[in-house]
Write a protein that holds these residues in place. Structure first.
Motif, PDB file in Angstrom:
ATOM      1  N   PHE A  76      41.192  31.352  41.944  1.00 26.57           N
ATOM      2  CA  PHE A  76      40.943  31.813  43.357  1.00 26.57           C
ATOM      3  C   PHE A  76      42.392  32.175  44.136  1.00 26.57           C
ATOM      4  O   PHE A  76      42.225  32.757  44.884  1.00 26.57           O
ATOM      5  N   LEU A  77      43.383  31.855  43.307  1.00 28.00           N
ATOM      6  CA  LEU A  77      44.677  32.185  44.155  1.00 28.00           C
ATOM      7  C   LEU A  77      45.569  32.746  43.035  1.00 28.00           C
ATOM      8  O   LEU A  77      46.543  32.209  42.613  1.00 28.00           O
ATOM      9  N   PRO A  78      45.300  33.934  42.653  1.00 29.37           N
ATOM     10  CA  PRO A  78      45.830  34.801  41.651  1.00 29.37           C
ATOM     11  C   PRO A  78      47.350  35.064  41.773  1.00 29.37           C
ATOM     12  O   PRO A  78      47.919  34.998  40.940  1.00 29.37           O
ATOM     13  N   ASP A  79      47.831  35.002  43.204  1.00 26.41           N
ATOM     14  CA  ASP A  79      49.179  35.236  43.384  1.00 26.41           C
ATOM     15  C   ASP A  79      49.944  34.220  43.570  1.00 26.41           C
ATOM     16  O   ASP A  79      51.029  34.106  43.783  1.00 26.41           O
ATOM     17  N   HIS A  80      49.332  32.796  43.467  1.00 24.24           N
ATOM     18  CA  HIS A  80      50.132  31.531  43.660  1.00 24.24           C
ATOM     19  C   HIS A  80      50.868  31.342  42.415  1.00 24.24           C
ATOM     20  O   HIS A  80      50.195  31.132  41.448  1.00 24.24           O
ATOM     21  N   GLN A  81      52.056  31.037  42.702  1.00 27.34           N
ATOM     22  CA  GLN A  81      52.956  30.534  41.268  1.00 27.34           C
ATOM     23  C   GLN A  81      52.621  28.966  41.182  1.00 27.34           C
ATOM     24  O   GLN A  81      52.225  28.383  41.996  1.00 27.34           O
ATOM     25  N   GLY A  82      52.742  28.634  39.679  1.00 30.09           N
ATOM     26  CA  GLY A  82      52.724  27.206  39.504  1.00 30.09           C
ATOM     27  C   GLY A  82      53.250  26.307  40.232  1.00 30.09           C
ATOM     28  O   GLY A  82      54.333  26.526  40.729  1.00 30.09           O
ATOM     29  N   ASP A  83      52.795  25.189  40.386  1.00 29.54           N
ATOM     30  CA  ASP A  83      53.353  24.058  41.488  1.00 29.54           C
ATOM     31  C   ASP A  83      53.412  24.430  42.833  1.00 29.54           C
ATOM     32  O   ASP A  83      54.257  23.705  43.708  1.00 29.54           O
ATOM     33  N   ASP A 100      39.677  38.190  46.481  1.00 28.79           N
ATOM     34  CA  ASP A 100      40.514  38.855  45.337  1.00 28.79           C
ATOM     35  C   ASP A 100      40.867  37.576  44.446  1.00 28.79           C
ATOM     36  O   ASP A 100      41.619  36.624  44.728  1.00 28.79           O
ATOM     37  N   VAL A 101      40.032  37.711  43.176  1.00 29.84           N
ATOM     38  CA  VAL A 101      40.178  36.616  42.426  1.00 29.84           C
ATOM     39  C   VAL A 101      40.763  37.449  40.750  1.00 29.84           C
ATOM     40  O   VAL A 101      40.834  38.504  40.601  1.00 29.84           O
ATOM     41  N   SER A 102      41.038  36.199  39.859  1.00 23.64           N
ATOM     42  CA  SER A 102      41.147  36.673  38.516  1.00 23.64           C
ATOM     43  C   SER A 102      40.137  36.108  37.839  1.00 23.64           C
ATOM     44  O   SER A 102      39.922  34.896  37.974  1.00 23.64           O
ATOM     45  N   ALA A 103      39.084  36.790  37.329  1.00 27.06           N
ATOM     46  CA  ALA A 103      38.066  36.321  36.451  1.00 27.06           C
ATOM     47  C   ALA A 103      38.097  36.001  35.104  1.00 27.06           C
ATOM     48  O   ALA A 103      38.980  37.253  34.427  1.00 27.06           O
ATOM     49  N   ARG A 104      37.920  35.100  34.326  1.00 27.14           N
ATOM     50  CA  ARG A 104      38.347  34.957  32.993  1.00 27.14           C
ATOM     51  C   ARG A 104      36.936  34.768  32.123  1.00 27.14           C
ATOM     52  O   ARG A 104      36.263  33.970  32.353  1.00 27.14           O
ATOM     53  N   GLY A 136      42.770  27.201  39.845  1.00 28.46           N
ATOM     54  CA  GLY A 136      43.479  28.217  39.029  1.00 28.46           C
ATOM     55  C   GLY A 136      42.397  28.627  37.951  1.00 28.46           C
ATOM     56  O   GLY A 136      42.700  29.736  37.351  1.00 28.46           O
ATOM     57  N   ASP A 137      41.377  27.965  37.620  1.00 25.46           N
ATOM     58  CA  ASP A 137      40.488  28.230  36.646  1.00 25.46           C
ATOM     59  C   ASP A 137      39.247  27.488  36.918  1.00 25.46           C
ATOM     60  O   ASP A 137      38.928  26.962  35.927  1.00 25.46           O
ATOM     61  N   TRP A 138      38.732  27.730  38.132  1.00 24.35           N
ATOM     62  CA  TRP A 138      37.470  27.058  38.548  1.00 24.35           C
ATOM     63  C   TRP A 138      36.409  27.448  37.435  1.00 24.35           C
ATOM     64  O   TRP A 138      35.791  28.624  37.448  1.00 24.35           O
ATOM     65  N   PRO A 139      35.655  26.422  36.792  1.00 30.38           N
ATOM     66  CA  PRO A 139      34.760  26.753  35.891  1.00 30.38           C
ATOM     67  C   PRO A 139      33.338  26.966  36.356  1.00 30.38           C
ATOM     68  O   PRO A 139      32.881  26.071  37.268  1.00 30.38           O
ATOM     69  N   PHE A 140      32.668  28.150  36.203  1.00 25.75           N
ATOM     70  CA  PHE A 140      31.060  28.303  36.584  1.00 25.75           C
ATOM     71  C   PHE A 140      30.393  28.552  35.100  1.00 25.75           C
ATOM     72  O   PHE A 140      31.130  29.201  34.106  1.00 25.75           O
ATOM     73  N   CYS A 141      29.432  27.999  34.935  1.00 27.43           N
ATOM     74  CA  CYS A 141      28.444  28.337  33.875  1.00 27.43           C
ATOM     75  C   CYS A 141      27.280  28.791  34.343  1.00 27.43           C
ATOM     76  O   CYS A 141      26.115  28.258  34.681  1.00 27.43           O
ATOM     77  N   PRO A 142      27.109  30.317  34.346  1.00 29.54           N
ATOM     78  CA  PRO A 142      26.200  30.794  34.943  1.00 29.54           C
ATOM     79  C   PRO A 142      24.832  30.583  34.137  1.00 29.54           C
ATOM     80  O   PRO A 142      24.898  30.406  32.655  1.00 29.54           O
ATOM     81  N   ASN A 143      23.613  30.519  34.739  1.00 28.41           N
ATOM     82  CA  ASN A 143      22.404  30.268  33.904  1.00 28.41           C
ATOM     83  C   ASN A 143      21.713  31.714  33.539  1.00 28.41           C
ATOM     84  O   ASN A 143      20.600  31.529  32.873  1.00 28.41           O
ATOM     85  N   GLY A 144      22.526  32.553  33.822  1.00 29.22           N
ATOM     86  CA  GLY A 144      21.788  34.095  33.455  1.00 29.22           C
ATOM     87  C   GLY A 144      22.362  35.256  34.152  1.00 29.22           C
ATOM     88  O   GLY A 144      23.348  34.904  34.722  1.00 29.22           O
ATOM     89  N   SER A 145      22.050  36.143  34.082  1.00 28.45           N
ATOM     90  CA  SER A 145      22.317  37.385  34.665  1.00 28.45           C
ATOM     91  C   SER A 145      20.996  38.125  35.514  1.00 28.45           C
ATOM     92  O   SER A 145      19.924  37.579  35.421  1.00 28.45           O
ATOM     93  N   GLU A 146      21.545  38.820  36.367  1.00 28.69           N
ATOM     94  CA  GLU A 146      20.188  39.733  37.178  1.00 28.69           C
ATOM     95  C   GLU A 146      19.655  40.716  36.282  1.00 28.69           C
ATOM     96  O   GLU A 146      18.665  41.408  36.644  1.00 28.69           O
ATOM     97  N   GLY A 147      19.917  40.821  34.740  1.00 35.04           N
ATOM     98  CA  GLY A 147      19.311  41.503  33.931  1.00 35.04           C
ATOM     99  C   GLY A 147      19.343  43.046  33.983  1.00 35.04           C
ATOM    100  O   GLY A 147      20.124  43.658  34.913  1.00 35.04           O
ATOM    101  N   TYR A 148      18.571  43.707  33.348  1.00 37.17           N
ATOM    102  CA  TYR A 148      18.567  45.356  33.446  1.00 37.17           C
ATOM    103  C   TYR A 148      18.264  45.684  34.493  1.00 37.17           C
ATOM    104  O   TYR A 148      18.630  47.036  35.008  1.00 37.17           O
TER     105      TYR A 148
END
Ligand code: FDA
Length: 391
Positions: free
Chosen positions: A256-263, A213-217, A319-331
């Motif tokens: 990855f930890l959307p329920d965890h508060q700061g610090d 369970d994540v928060s994706a941005r 809290g904001d793990w960067p991923f740089c997708p190289n594409g999508s699985e398309g139509y």
């Protein structure tokens, strides 16, 4: 030439069936032409066979379009309650699964049968396996050959959907037709689609099958739902949602930890100084995912021996793990298509082309794309009703 029908609708999917039933019940002579051997094929496979037919939280903000306001009018005039009333009139049992998503208790077939019954009440002339020839427009009439018949009508509705899932016969036919009549098309691209990872990030493949369970941005847009690691990259509802906002070259961020508060790591250092990052992550995430993340952050040793600055940096990354997708699985894997017939060409009230009265476009063919969760069918119903009331 005299009209054989009042309205010809091309495509008996969600939008075309709804439009046909609405117009037919108004007493219009409707011809509904479908290329496949039966209507509503995407409805039948939708929602895991139970059809997520609408969403209680439908609002214009849940739709992407070059004109963010375009969907407003049709959605206001045909609401989830209106569709639910129809479902209930047909005695179809339903339930809310999560996040306002409404599904049949039984099967998606019930929705197709309901729409066919409504079409029957409107005496709609439905013809499947229709091979449509050239479409001409002259003297206020659209005419075309459907098999051995020549049919014509003052109104033509484009309801052939978008190119997602070509193996089901989906094509860009709607766009070709729109262009033939001088309408602009917003460049289409796959949406609600898994994203692929390459390079260093491909190492996450070792996590195939694990979900969290994540928060994706993407930019300022966030979705809180499950994400799934796949052998090609990332999937799951949170990723499908964010894919609609993602452009090639963009980075997405995963909390990855959307329920965890700061610090929270500083608090853990204070309360459990002998604990490790890996142990903290294992308490909140599937163990293989926790270990993979801890390994990549590489904070050796016990929390009590690490500086606050180091712990804050780790928290920030988790809290904001960067991923740089190289594409999508398309139509091939996209649930819908973003883009399509430009809304600038259409009346938002009736879906009629401004330049060519009598021509209408509805459903996925139009540049309006909903979130995951019943929003796209709702657009098909609402735009179908708008055109069905006007044509
Ligand atoms: P749709 O694609 O339904 O219909 C177009 C019709 O036109 C088809 O019957 C096609 O055969 C016909 N056609 C095409 N070219 C033609 C031609 N040349 N001549 C004649 N006929 C032609 N959405 C949602 O809200 N809830 C959900 O649960 C799901 N689930 C889902 C699962 C999967 C696997 C997919 C691929 C998609 C979904 N969707 C969804 C999205 C939803 O299916 C989609 O938004 C609608 O079907 C769009 O309705 P349309 O009527 O616009 O197109």
């Amino acid at each position: 030439m005299t009209a054989t029908h009042d309205i010809i609708i091309i495509g008996a999917g969600a939008a075309g069936l709804m439009c046909a039933a609405t117009a037919g019940k108004r007493g219009r002579r409707v011809l509904l032409l479908e290329r496949a051997d039966r209507p509503g094929k995407k409805i039948l496979i939708s929602g895991g066979g139970r059809c997520n037919f609408t969403n209680l939280h439908v609002r214009p903000e849940c739709y992407l379009s070059a004109n963010a306001h375009f969907a407003r009018s049709a959605l206001a005039r045909y609401t989830p309650r209106d569709f639910l009333d129809l479902v209930e009139r047909h005695g179809i049992a339903w339930h809310e699964k999560t996040l306002g998503q409404l599904f049949c208790d039984g099967s998606a077939r019930q929705i197709v049968d309901m729409l066919l019954d409504e079409c029957g009440q409107g005496a709609v002339d439905l013809r499947c396996e229709a091979e449509i020839g050239n479409i001409a427009h002259a003297d206020g009439l659209f005419s075309l050959n459907a098999g051995s018949d020549t049919v014509c009508a003052p109104s033509l509705v484009i309801a052939t959907g978008g190119p997602s899932i070509p193996k089901m016969g989906a094509t860009g036919y709607a766009y070709d037709l729109a262009r033939q009549f001088g309408l602009k098309v917003v460049e289409p691209r796959p949406a609600l689609v898994p994203l692929t990872l390459g390079g260093e990030e491909a190492l996450f493949r070792e996590l195939t099958g694990i979900s969290a369970d994540v928060s994706a941005r993407a930019g300022k847009t966030r979705f809180r739902e499950a994400a799934l690691f796949t052998h090609r990259g990332l999937s799951g509802p949170a990723i499908l949602q964010i894919s609609s906002y993602w452009r090639k070259g963009d980075t997405i961020g995963i909390d990855f930890l959307p329920d965890h508060q700061g610090d929270w790591l500083l608090a853990a250092k204070r309360d459990q100084p002998r604990s490790t990052l890996s142990a903290q992550l294992r308490a909140a995430l599937p163990h293989r995912l926790a270990d993979a993340l801890a390994e990549r952050i590489a904070l050796g040793g016990e929390l009590g021996n690490l500086s606050d600055k180091t712990l804050r940096a780790a928290e920030q990354r988790l809290g904001d793990w960067p991923f740089c997708p190289n594409g999508s699985e398309g139509y091939a894997k996209a649930e819908v298509t973003i883009g399509g017939i430009s809304t600038a060409e259409l009346s938002s009230k009736t879906m009629e082309a401004r330049k060519l009265p009598g021509l209408f476009a509805i459903g996925e063919a139009v540049d309006v794309t909903g979130w995951l969760g019943g929003y796209n069918f709702h657009w098909a119903w609402a735009s179908g009703v708008a055109a069905g009331l006007a044509a």
